[in-house]
Every structure is written in structure tokens, then in C-alpha cells.
Design a protein around this motif. Structure first.
Motif, PDB file in Angstrom:
ATOM      1  N   ASP A 110      -2.691  -4.424  13.791  1.00  0.00           N
ATOM      2  CA  ASP A 110      -3.739  -4.786  14.469  1.00  0.00           C
ATOM      3  C   ASP A 110      -4.796  -5.625  13.483  1.00  0.00           C
ATOM      4  OD1 ASP A 110      -2.789  -3.814  16.704  1.00  0.00           O
ATOM      5  OD2 ASP A 110      -4.559  -2.537  16.947  1.00  0.00           O
ATOM      6  N   ARG A 111      -4.308  -5.850  12.009  1.00  0.00           N
ATOM      7  CA  ARG A 111      -5.329  -6.666  11.158  1.00  0.00           C
ATOM      8  C   ARG A 111      -5.215  -7.803  11.163  1.00  0.00           C
ATOM      9  NH1 ARG A 111      -5.704  -7.392   5.230  1.00  0.00           N
ATOM     10  NH2 ARG A 111      -3.443  -6.713   5.049  1.00  0.00           N
ATOM     11  N   PHE A 112      -6.480  -8.454  11.007  1.00  0.00           N
ATOM     12  CA  PHE A 112      -6.569 -10.030  11.082  1.00  0.00           C
ATOM     13  C   PHE A 112      -6.670 -10.257   9.522  1.00  0.00           C
ATOM     14  CE2 PHE A 112      -9.006 -13.731  10.579  1.00  0.00           C
ATOM     15  CZ  PHE A 112      -8.137 -14.463  11.203  1.00  0.00           C
ATOM     16  N   ARG A 113      -5.977 -11.137   9.157  1.00  0.00           N
ATOM     17  CA  ARG A 113      -5.779 -11.366   7.542  1.00  0.00           C
ATOM     18  C   ARG A 113      -6.572 -12.866   7.654  1.00  0.00           C
ATOM     19  NH1 ARG A 113      -1.642  -8.627   9.011  1.00  0.00           N
ATOM     20  NH2 ARG A 113      -0.768  -7.132   7.413  1.00  0.00           N
ATOM     21  N   LEU A 120       0.909  -1.179   0.129  1.00  0.00           N
ATOM     22  CA  LEU A 120      -0.022   0.112   0.099  1.00  0.00           C
ATOM     23  C   LEU A 120       0.815   1.094   0.001  1.00  0.00           C
ATOM     24  CD1 LEU A 120      -2.638   1.412   0.295  1.00  0.00           C
ATOM     25  CD2 LEU A 120      -2.462   1.333   2.811  1.00  0.00           C
ATOM     26  N   VAL A 121       0.623   2.038  -0.947  1.00  0.00           N
ATOM     27  CA  VAL A 121       1.661   3.531  -0.845  1.00  0.00           C
ATOM     28  C   VAL A 121       0.570   4.556  -0.697  1.00  0.00           C
ATOM     29  CG1 VAL A 121       2.825   4.972  -2.505  1.00  0.00           C
ATOM     30  CG2 VAL A 121       3.148   2.480  -2.496  1.00  0.00           C
ATOM     31  N   ARG A 122       0.948   5.353   0.098  1.00  0.00           N
ATOM     32  CA  ARG A 122       0.046   6.336   0.340  1.00  0.00           C
ATOM     33  C   ARG A 122       0.968   7.771   0.707  1.00  0.00           C
ATOM     34  NH1 ARG A 122      -4.801   6.534   4.596  1.00  0.00           N
ATOM     35  NH2 ARG A 122      -5.127   8.386   3.489  1.00  0.00           N
ATOM     36  N   ALA A 126      -1.829   6.225  12.735  1.00  0.00           N
ATOM     37  CA  ALA A 126      -2.992   5.409  12.741  1.00  0.00           C
ATOM     38  C   ALA A 126      -2.845   4.206  11.526  1.00  0.00           C
ATOM     39  CB  ALA A 126      -4.130   6.324  12.048  1.00  0.00           C
ATOM     40  N   GLU A 127      -2.364   4.427  10.353  1.00  0.00           N
ATOM     41  CA  GLU A 127      -2.086   3.584   9.353  1.00  0.00           C
ATOM     42  C   GLU A 127      -1.266   2.475  10.071  1.00  0.00           C
ATOM     43  OE1 GLU A 127      -3.385   3.093   6.593  1.00  0.00           O
ATOM     44  OE2 GLU A 127      -4.606   5.068   6.176  1.00  0.00           O
ATOM     45  N   ILE A 128      -0.175   2.648  10.685  1.00  0.00           N
ATOM     46  CA  ILE A 128       0.572   1.580  11.203  1.00  0.00           C
ATOM     47  C   ILE A 128      -0.195   0.463  12.220  1.00  0.00           C
ATOM     48  CG2 ILE A 128       2.670   1.255  12.512  1.00  0.00           C
ATOM     49  CD1 ILE A 128       3.840   3.981  11.362  1.00  0.00           C
TER      50      ILE A 128
END
Length: 416
Positions: free
Chosen positions: A92-95, A73-75, A85-87
């Protein structure tokens, strides 16, 4: 799958899956080109089968496709708060473990042009030792040829582990039965200031950190050598001492995290890190000289037996412990060696990899950072169980205990 992966999935079937990630975040010194980064990440996935892996539909094995496109992802144009917030969100994301890849990268650029690179891996395909391998290969362009069936591949390691320990009763289990006889791994050995030693964990973790200045670092290194122990073993003795003093226990068992690899698997990416149970018993009052000797002797005795997977030790040696009893009954201890800044093309990454994010077992986890010019101790802890002020006090006591090794009488030289 490795024993660690299988144990994790078994827990998820009982308690429900939760995010369990290995994360790294770096500030970029210079400019990191997006296309260069995409090419490097593509070569990386080709070189390491685990980075292409995901679960089969029935969840009982890992499927490794020949080709997987890295998730980058590039922002741009973000504020500092948006970057953080992105970090946090990615950490914390569940894949979905039945779809790959089970990791992602983010190249985030602030309004002022400053870049941050983050990497987040599901623990199912990555451990801390793997992270070191990935960063080294990423910096080198992952130049080694991909070999999914090579002698150091993920699949070969998992197969070798099951061949060694999957049937019968491995001889090393006899050592662990004797070493752990009479322990109560289901009964937490925790400092008295623990707010709620039996209550549920929050699933969050925070950290406290204490540093040694250059004079203190040299003093600890010299004192450990004079006592015929490594800095790591002196650190284990210090951890045992502060746990004994703060809990009132004189029979302390804690977990030490090892990389779990042996030749030819030293550069295999996957989840093969292993927990080793270290049990220390000592008299009251504490005698640090005797404690250092016991740590040295205990560690030496355990070296030939450290390959037995931790889930297998619990299952065979502690039959009363059930998978539903997931309280942090023992403290976890490990060490890392801070390396030089990672160079990617013309850019340089600064900052230390951080395994932050969600973790339902974040009771007390001590880490020693020991490098040529660095000595630090950090403690991850669950804020529901441990107040930050209490953990900071515990770290101060741990530092003083480690520094006190320098005050011990130096053993006389042995005559040959």
C-alpha cells in the motif's frame, strides 16, 4: 512515457496521487541467501532500464540513471502477523515518483526460520506481463547484458508507440468507432446486486476465488476445442452471459487486459499492458452456441486493432467521457498462466503473484488462471460496492456457465 503512464499521471494531477502498485509475495522453500538475492536484484536493475526509472522534476518524462541500488529490506525474528503487516504496508506504500527506485523487495524471516520474499513495484514502471519477465530473469540471474538503448528497451517501446499513434488518426481507430458506436461507456453495466453503482469507491479491494477440479478442467478444455474456441474465449462468453443475466443488459461492453507487446518488445519491462474493449450483443433468451460464435468472430476481427492504446481509444472514440469520470463503467477481464515454482539459487518460491493493495478502480475484475493442471476463476472487487457473498454467488454462476459448454451439441466436422 507510454500512453498508460501518461494517462495515470493525468488522473493523479486531478484527483491526487494514490498508491497504485503491482505486488508479488512468495513463501520460500529452503533458504534464500541475502547476499545472493542482493546480487541478483542488482543484475536485474542493470538489465531492465524501467526498474531504474523515475520521473523528471517536472513530471513529464522518465529519467533512467545508469546505476541504481535496489531497495531491499531484510527483517528477522518476526511473528506471522508481523510478516503479513509488513507485506500489506509495502503493498500500500506510495513512492515518491521523482526519486528512484520505484520498487522494493523484502526478505522477511519468522521466528521459526520460515522466509517470505515480497516484491512491490509502482505500476508506473511495471505491469503484470513485466512481473513474469522479472521473475524469469531473477531466477536466471538476469544474465543478459544490460542495453538501455537496445531494440527491446523501455525507451524504444515508448518511442515506437508514440510514432504509431501520436499524430493523425490511425486507421485502427475507424474500427473502434464502428465497433463501439452507440455504447454508453459512462453508464455502468453492473450486476443488480451492486450495493451502490454510482457512489464513491473505497480504494480497497478484496477477492473471491473458485476452483475447477481435474475432471472439470479437462471437460472445459475438451468442450472449448469442440466448439472451435480457446478456453479463454469460452471464458469471455461465460463472463458476458452472467453479466447479461445479472444486469438485464443485452448489449455488454467489458475490458480485456492484454500484454500490449509485439516483437521485438515481448520482453520489455514497463507499463505497456493494454485494455481492449469487447462489445457483445445477443438475443433474449441467451443462446450459448450463438454467443460462443460471436465471441470468436468479434475477437478475430479485433486482433489487428488491439495495439491502439486504451486511453487514446477513450479520448478519440468516446469524447464525452472525461478523466474526472473514473467510475468502473465496464468490467475488466484477464487471464494468466500459472507457471512452475521460481527457483532462486538453492531456494524455491511458491505462491502466485498477487496484485493486491490499493486500487481506486477495483469494481469487478475477473481473472482466469489456466495452466496445464490448473483452472481457477478469481474476482477482485470493491467491498463497498459488492458484498462477498454476492460475488461468490456470481463466481458460482460463472463456473456453471463455463461447465455448461460441455453440454452443448458438438458441431459436425467440416468436409474438405
Amino acid at each position: 512515457m507510454s500512453y498508460a503512464q501518461s494517462a495515470r499521471l493525468a488522473r493523479d494531477r486531478i484527483h491526487g496521487p494514490v498508491p497504485f502498485n503491482v505486488n508479488a509475495s512468495f513463501d520460500v522453500d529452503g533458504h534464500l541467501d541475502e547476499e545472493w538475492l542482493r546480487r541478483a536484484l542488482t543484475r536485474l536493475t542493470r538489465a531492465h532500464p524501467a526498474l531504474r526509472g523515475h520521473l523528471t522534476p517536472d513530471g513529464t518524462a522518465m529519467l533512467v540513471p545508469d546505476e541504481v541500488e535496489p531497495d531491499l529490506l531484510v527483517r528477522t525474528g518476526l511473528t506471522a502477523d508481523q510478516v503479513q503487516a509488513e507485506i500489506t504496508a509495502e503493498a500500500d506504500r506510495f513512492r515518491d515518483r521523482r526519486q528512484g527506485p520505484l520498487w522494493s523487495g523484502q526478505l522477511l524471516t519468522r521466528h521459526d526460520g520460515h522466509q517470505v520474499l515480497t516484491l512491490a513495484f509502482d505500476h508506473l514502471v511495471m505491469d503484470a506481463s513485466s512481473l513474469d519477465i522479472v521473475l524469469t530473469d531473477l531466477a536466471a540471474g538476469a544474465s543478459r547484458a544490460p542495453d538501455p538503448d537496445g531494440p527491446d528497451s523501455y525507451g524504444a517501446f515508448a518511442a515506437d508507440q508514440h510514432a504509431r499513434y501520436g499524430t493523425g488518426d490511425p486507421p485502427s481507430l475507424g474500427y473502434w468507432r464502428q465497433h463501439l458506436a452507440g455504447t454508453a461507456l459512462n453508464r455502468p453495466v453492473v450486476p443488480k446486486f451492486c450495493l451502490d453503482p454510482t457512489g464513491p469507491l473505497s480504494g480497497r479491494r478484496t477477492s473471491a476465488r473458485i476452483e475447477f477440479d481435474d475432471h472439470e478442467r479437462r471437460s472445459v478444455v475438451s468442450a472449448a476445442a469442440s466448439q472451435r474456441v480457446t478456453v479463454f474465449l469460452a471464458y469471455l462468453a461465460a463472463v458476458a452471459a452472467v453479466l447479461a443475466e445479472s444486469s438485464g443488459e443485452r448489449d455488454v461492453t467489458f475490458r480485456v487486459l492484454t500484454h500490449g507487446r509485439r516483437p521485438p518488445f515481448t520482453r520489455t519491462v514497463g507499463w505497456f499492458a493494454n485494455m481492449v474493449l469487447v462489445r457483445l450483443r445477443f438475443a433474449d433468451p441467451l443462446d450459448l452456441v450463438s454467443l460462443l460464435a460471436e465471441v470468436r468472430e468479434t475477437w478475430s476481427r479485433q486482433l489487428p486493432h488491439q495495439g491502439v492504446p486504451y486511453p487514446l481509444v477513450l479520448r478519440r472514440v468516446e469524447p464525452d467521457r472525461t478523466i474526472s469520470d473514473h467510475r468502473p463503467s465496464v468490467v475488466t477481464v484477464n487471464a494468466y498462466t500459472p507457471g512452475p515454482p521460481v527457483r532462486l539459487g538453492s531456494a524455491r518460491l511458491t505462491g502466485r503473484p498477487d496484485q493486491g493493495g490499493l486500487a481506486e478502480e477495483a469494481g469487478l475484475h475477473f481473472m482466469l488462471g489456466h495452466g496445464a493442471d490448473v483452472l481457477t476463476i478469481e474476482c477482485w472487487h470493491d467491498p463497498v460496492r459488492y458484498a462477498l457473498a454476492d460475488v461468490a454467488e456470481l463466481l458460482t454462476a460463472l463456473k456453471q456457465r463455463l461447465l455448461s459448454v460441455a453440454d452443448l451439441p458438438r458441431p459436425g466436422r467440416r468436409r474438405v
